[in-house]
Design an enzyme around this catalytic site. Structure first.
Site, PDB file in Angstrom:
ATOM      1  N   SER A 138       0.814  -1.046  -0.090  1.00  0.00           N
ATOM      2  CA  SER A 138      -0.151  -0.010  -0.173  1.00  0.00           C
ATOM      3  C   SER A 138       0.770   1.068   0.069  1.00  0.00           C
ATOM      4  CB  SER A 138      -0.912  -0.054   1.229  1.00  0.00           C
ATOM      5  OG  SER A 138      -1.692   1.189   1.548  1.00  0.00           O
ATOM      6  N   TYR A 151      -2.897  -0.630  10.450  1.00  0.00           N
ATOM      7  CA  TYR A 151      -2.671  -0.857   9.007  1.00  0.00           C
ATOM      8  C   TYR A 151      -1.194  -0.318   8.438  1.00  0.00           C
ATOM      9  CZ  TYR A 151      -3.862  -1.476   4.071  1.00  0.00           C
ATOM     10  OH  TYR A 151      -3.600  -1.780   2.705  1.00  0.00           O
TER      11      TYR A 151
END
Length: 288
Positions: A138, A151
């Site tokens: 990501s 995350y």
């Protein structure tokens, strides 16, 4: 060793929707033998009905991981060209509101399960003398944003392990690549909202006011006429995965979406303090 697409098999995690499903469809249409996996049996059934060879794979469960690997290799006769580690979710919440158990759950899925699955397949790829391992990371593996600490941490850890693995596998015939998407159309926001409701106590938190804005944003139905110009469809990731699978020398990193390119550049250009200001403002603008 030169292989045609019809000779290439790939195991993909997290195929219930979004990036995993789009990549599975795209590679199948390109002639790959796709083994699509999902956590829920209902999603596995749906994948099978769509024509995929599919099985259940729960990244939080070692028995499930081993069973999926065994099943896949039974179908292929013991060979596998590639692995696309896509399965993951996002746990929202301020760092000070994350319990040890909640952070562990995030890492079980986003890191530990991925590591275990990858390590089960590396010996096979070493024996073959070839293979491709693609990790779906990501933009939040490059930079951090507020209220995404769990995350962020899982993706930073995935990047560190992957960079190390790429060095350790040099010369083995196994290539390792990271894909780093920014905003992509998927169920990620819906799933994140469910985890927020499940694990974060809003009342009494120092961040209660922000949480109420986050809940309003995550719970809102997206306006189909108000498309974020920076949000791309999952096919944008598919293009990068195809290059990582088919290039003679695949890249170590593949950026997807303008925000990923922008923040990767700003991380190199700006001081930590200035970058913090930019990132704080970006996060705050979401919840206005």
């Amino acid at each position: 060793m030169s292989l045609t697409n019809t000779d290439k098999s790939i195991l993909i995690t997290g195929c219930s929707s979004g990036i995993g499903l789009a990549v599975a469809h795209g590679l199948k249409g390109r002639g790959y033998r796709v083994f699509a996996t999902a956590r829920q049996l209902s999603d596995v059934t749906r994948l099978q009905q769509a024509g995929f060879e599919a099985c259940q794979l729960d990244l939080d469960n070692s028995d499930s991981i081993r069973a999926a690997v065994d099943w896949t290799l039974q179908q292929t006769g013991g060979n596998l060209y590639a692995l696309f580690n896509n399965g993951a979710y996002g746990q929202p919440g301020a760092v000070e509101d994350l319990s040890r158990d909640v952070l562990r759950q995030q890492f079980e899925t986003n890191l530990f399960g991925t590591l275990e699955l990858t390590n089960l397949l590396i010996p096979l790829m070493r024996r073959q003398g070839y293979g491709r391992i693609i990790q779906n990371s990501s933009v939040l593996g490059l930079i951090t944003m507020k209220y995404r600490g769990a995350y962020n941490a899982s993706k930073f850890a995935l990047e560190g392990l992957t960079d190390t693995l790429r060095q350790e596998l040099h010369g083995s015939g196994i290539f390792v690549s990271l894909v780093e998407p920014g905003p992509i159309t998927s169920d990620f926001r819906k799933n994140a909202y469910a985890k927020f409701k499940q694990n974060i106590i809003v009342k009494g938190s120092a961040h209660q006011q922000t949480y109420e804005a986050v809940e309003k944003r995550l719970a809102a139905d997206p306006d189909p006429d108000k498309k974020d110009p920076f949000t791309l469809e999952p096919d944008a990731v598919l293009k990068k995965v195809i290059h990582a699978l088919e290039a003679k020398k695949p890249k170590a990193r593949y950026y997807v979406t303008v925000p990923t390119y922008l923040f990767a550049y700003l991380r190199r250009l700006l001081s930590a303090n200035i970058l913090d200001i930019v990132l704080r403002r970006a996060a705050d603008s979401e919840n206005r």
